[in-house]
Design a protein around this motif. Structure first.
Motif, PDB file in Angstrom:
ATOM      1  N   LEU A  78      21.089   8.092  -3.887  1.00 14.69           N
ATOM      2  CA  LEU A  78      20.175   8.787  -2.990  1.00 14.69           C
ATOM      3  C   LEU A  78      19.558   7.766  -2.054  1.00 14.69           C
ATOM      4  CD1 LEU A  78      18.582  11.341  -2.189  1.00 14.69           C
ATOM      5  CD2 LEU A  78      17.011  10.846  -4.075  1.00 14.69           C
ATOM      6  N   GLY A  79      19.817   7.911  -0.755  1.00 17.63           N
ATOM      7  CA  GLY A  79      19.400   6.897   0.196  1.00 17.63           C
ATOM      8  C   GLY A  79      18.023   7.093   0.794  1.00 17.63           C
ATOM      9  N   GLY A  80      17.442   8.272   0.692  1.00 19.12           N
ATOM     10  CA  GLY A  80      16.135   8.506   1.297  1.00 19.12           C
ATOM     11  C   GLY A  80      16.214   9.523   2.411  1.00 19.12           C
ATOM     12  N   GLY A  81      15.178   9.677   3.228  1.00 16.85           N
ATOM     13  CA  GLY A  81      13.934   8.936   3.222  1.00 16.85           C
ATOM     14  C   GLY A  81      12.932   9.395   2.175  1.00 16.85           C
ATOM     15  N   GLY A  95       1.750   5.441   7.645  1.00 20.95           N
ATOM     16  CA  GLY A  95       3.189   5.645   7.794  1.00 20.95           C
ATOM     17  C   GLY A  95       3.678   6.679   6.807  1.00 20.95           C
ATOM     18  N   GLU A  96       4.851   6.451   6.223  1.00 22.31           N
ATOM     19  CA  GLU A  96       5.434   7.371   5.251  1.00 22.31           C
ATOM     20  C   GLU A  96       5.126   6.881   3.841  1.00 22.31           C
ATOM     21  OE1 GLU A  96       9.545   8.196   5.777  1.00 22.31           O
ATOM     22  OE2 GLU A  96       9.352   8.675   7.901  1.00 22.31           O
ATOM     23  N   ALA A  97       4.204   7.556   3.146  1.00 21.11           N
ATOM     24  CA  ALA A  97       3.817   7.166   1.796  1.00 21.11           C
ATOM     25  C   ALA A  97       4.839   7.717   0.800  1.00 21.11           C
ATOM     26  CB  ALA A  97       2.428   7.690   1.474  1.00 21.11           C
ATOM     27  N   LEU A  98       5.446   6.830   0.038  1.00 25.36           N
ATOM     28  CA  LEU A  98       6.536   7.252  -0.850  1.00 25.36           C
ATOM     29  C   LEU A  98       6.043   8.136  -1.983  1.00 25.36           C
ATOM     30  CD1 LEU A  98       9.441   7.180  -1.828  1.00 25.36           C
ATOM     31  CD2 LEU A  98       8.941   4.998  -2.962  1.00 25.36           C
ATOM     32  N   PHE A  99       4.976   7.742  -2.667  1.00 22.54           N
ATOM     33  CA  PHE A  99       4.557   8.439  -3.878  1.00 22.54           C
ATOM     34  C   PHE A  99       3.330   9.316  -3.662  1.00 22.54           C
ATOM     35  CE2 PHE A  99       6.622   4.578  -5.875  1.00 22.54           C
ATOM     36  CZ  PHE A  99       7.770   5.260  -6.268  1.00 22.54           C
ATOM     37  N   ALA A 100       3.128   9.798  -2.444  1.00 20.72           N
ATOM     38  CA  ALA A 100       1.954  10.613  -2.142  1.00 20.72           C
ATOM     39  C   ALA A 100       1.907  11.853  -3.035  1.00 20.72           C
ATOM     40  CB  ALA A 100       1.982  11.032  -0.674  1.00 20.72           C
ATOM     41  N   ASP A 101       0.730  12.059  -3.697  1.00 18.06           N
ATOM     42  CA  ASP A 101       0.481  13.259  -4.510  1.00 18.06           C
ATOM     43  C   ASP A 101       1.499  13.434  -5.630  1.00 18.06           C
ATOM     44  OD1 ASP A 101      -1.699  13.980  -2.824  1.00 18.06           O
ATOM     45  OD2 ASP A 101      -0.276  14.829  -1.397  1.00 18.06           O
ATOM     46  N   MET A 102       1.973  12.335  -6.206  1.00 17.51           N
ATOM     47  CA  MET A 102       2.934  12.408  -7.294  1.00 17.51           C
ATOM     48  C   MET A 102       2.342  11.809  -8.562  1.00 17.51           C
ATOM     49  SD  MET A 102       6.654  11.605  -5.666  1.00 17.51           S
ATOM     50  CE  MET A 102       7.384  12.261  -7.152  1.00 17.51           C
ATOM     51  N   ASP A 103       2.699  12.393  -9.711  1.00 19.36           N
ATOM     52  CA  ASP A 103       2.318  11.894 -11.025  1.00 19.36           C
ATOM     53  C   ASP A 103       3.602  11.516 -11.756  1.00 19.36           C
ATOM     54  OD1 ASP A 103       1.476  11.432 -13.613  1.00 19.36           O
ATOM     55  OD2 ASP A 103       0.070  13.107 -13.652  1.00 19.36           O
ATOM     56  N   LEU A 104       4.040  10.299 -11.557  1.00 17.78           N
ATOM     57  CA  LEU A 104       5.337   9.885 -12.095  1.00 17.78           C
ATOM     58  C   LEU A 104       5.385   9.904 -13.624  1.00 17.78           C
ATOM     59  CD1 LEU A 104       6.205   7.033  -9.590  1.00 17.78           C
ATOM     60  CD2 LEU A 104       7.291   9.269  -9.746  1.00 17.78           C
ATOM     61  N   ASP A 153       0.810  -1.213   0.000  1.00 15.33           N
ATOM     62  CA  ASP A 153       0.000   0.000   0.000  1.00 15.33           C
ATOM     63  C   ASP A 153       0.850   1.273   0.000  1.00 15.33           C
ATOM     64  OD1 ASP A 153       0.760  -0.759   2.562  1.00 15.33           O
ATOM     65  OD2 ASP A 153      -1.130  -0.225   3.518  1.00 15.33           O
ATOM     66  N   GLY A 154       2.127   1.142  -0.323  1.00 12.48           N
ATOM     67  CA  GLY A 154       2.935   2.298  -0.673  1.00 12.48           C
ATOM     68  C   GLY A 154       3.706   2.988   0.424  1.00 12.48           C
ATOM     69  N   TYR A 155       3.842   2.351   1.591  1.00 15.29           N
ATOM     70  CA  TYR A 155       4.524   3.009   2.712  1.00 15.29           C
ATOM     71  C   TYR A 155       5.962   2.515   2.866  1.00 15.29           C
ATOM     72  CZ  TYR A 155      -0.117   4.628   3.942  1.00 15.29           C
ATOM     73  OH  TYR A 155      -1.359   5.220   3.896  1.00 15.29           O
ATOM     74  N   ALA A 156       6.873   3.466   3.081  1.00  8.78           N
ATOM     75  CA  ALA A 156       8.286   3.134   3.258  1.00  8.78           C
ATOM     76  C   ALA A 156       8.657   2.937   4.717  1.00  8.78           C
ATOM     77  CB  ALA A 156       9.156   4.235   2.647  1.00  8.78           C
ATOM     78  N   ALA A 157       7.763   3.255   5.606  1.00  3.66           N
ATOM     79  CA  ALA A 157       7.936   3.007   7.043  1.00  3.66           C
ATOM     80  C   ALA A 157       6.546   2.910   7.648  1.00  3.66           C
ATOM     81  CB  ALA A 157       8.735   4.118   7.719  1.00  3.66           C
ATOM     82  N   GLY A 158       6.433   2.188   8.741  1.00  5.75           N
ATOM     83  CA  GLY A 158       5.145   2.022   9.392  1.00  5.75           C
ATOM     84  C   GLY A 158       4.829   3.168  10.334  1.00  5.75           C
ATOM     85  N   LEU A 160      11.819   2.226  11.981  1.00  2.00           N
ATOM     86  CA  LEU A 160      11.045   1.873  10.797  1.00  2.00           C
ATOM     87  C   LEU A 160       9.541   1.841  11.071  1.00  2.00           C
ATOM     88  CD1 LEU A 160      13.289  -0.964   9.331  1.00  2.00           C
ATOM     89  CD2 LEU A 160      13.143   1.413   8.597  1.00  2.00           C
ATOM     90  N   GLY A 161       9.139   2.173  12.285  1.00  2.00           N
ATOM     91  CA  GLY A 161       7.732   2.168  12.628  1.00  2.00           C
ATOM     92  C   GLY A 161       7.199   0.766  12.852  1.00  2.00           C
ATOM     93  N   ARG A 162       5.948   0.709  13.286  1.00  2.00           N
ATOM     94  CA  ARG A 162       5.318  -0.575  13.576  1.00  2.00           C
ATOM     95  C   ARG A 162       5.162  -1.391  12.292  1.00  2.00           C
ATOM     96  NH1 ARG A 162      -0.054  -0.498  14.253  1.00  2.00           N
ATOM     97  NH2 ARG A 162       0.101   1.669  14.961  1.00  2.00           N
ATOM     98  N   GLY A 163       5.778  -2.580  12.264  1.00  2.00           N
ATOM     99  CA  GLY A 163       5.708  -3.476  11.118  1.00  2.00           C
ATOM    100  C   GLY A 163       6.712  -3.176  10.024  1.00  2.00           C
TER     101      GLY A 163
END
Length: 215
Positions: free
Chosen positions: A150-153, A181-190, A14-19, A28-31
């Protein structure tokens, strides 16, 4: 010119890089640790941890590619540590102990200046306060013709993607759901930004996808 590359960046289905509920004891958050079950057994990761054994195969091939021809790194401040705002002192030296896995120059994006930090194994953290393009320029100069990783986050990656500065991105989609959690592609049009899928390899613990920027 050297390329800016992202490798082995794991996200949930579901697109999260951390919980959720990230903290110092659970960065890394829960899970979130389940995101990296494909990576941890590999020979590349085990070697980084000071061990000699590790799995081979396709997961290992993707892990190893992330270190090929890399001359410098860029990290967001949250990837360096949990300290927020002005640095209270110089005591925080990263998550990795005295010998981080980078073994070269690392440029950390921050709003608060700090002297460069030299670690064991050749890693030197430089703290950049004048933006993502300045960090990339400095990293390319330090890389001396090799590529920059580029390592992130997630927030840092979104900035570079939105600026169309990333040349290649490998993401590993783990077959888990984190819910928030942290959504990687939130509000992005790749596609609008010029990115397309150029490689797709589904495996048991992760589906490996490579995105490349059209020239």
């Amino acid at each position: 010119m050297s390329r800016l590359r992202i490798h082995a960046f794991s996200i949930s289905l579901d697109g999260y890089a951390a919980g959720p509920d990230q903290n110092l004891d659970n960065p890394l958050g829960r899970g979130g640790e389940a995101l990296h079950e494909w990576f941890v057994p590999t020979h590349t990761f085990q070697r980084m941890s000071g061990k000699k054994e590790g799995t081979t195969g396709i997961d290992e091939n993707f892990a190893a590619r992330g270190f090929d021809n890399i001359g410098a790194w860029i990290l967001g401040r949250n990837m360096f540590g949990p300290v927020r705002g002005p640095w209270p002192d110089q005591s925080w030296r990263g998550w990795w102990g005295e010998n981080p896995p980078y073994h070269g120059p690392v440029f950390v994006l921050t709003n608060h200046a700090r002297p460069s930090l030299e670690m064991e194994g050749g890693t030197v953290f430089h703290f950049v306060t004048n933006g993502i393009e300045a960090a990339l320029s400095s990293a390319r100069e330090a890389a001396d013709g090799r590529d920059v990783r580029l390592g992130g986050g997630s927030a840092t990656i979104r900035q570079y993607l939105n600026a169309r500065l990333v040349d290649e991105m490998h993401i590993a989609i783990a077959p888990i759901l984190l819910g928030s959690g942290e959504a990687l592609f939130a509000d992005m049009d790749l596609p609008r930004l010029g990115y397309e899928v150029t490689e797709y390899v589904p495996l048991e613990k992760a589906s490996h996808i490579v995105l490349s920027r059209r020239t």
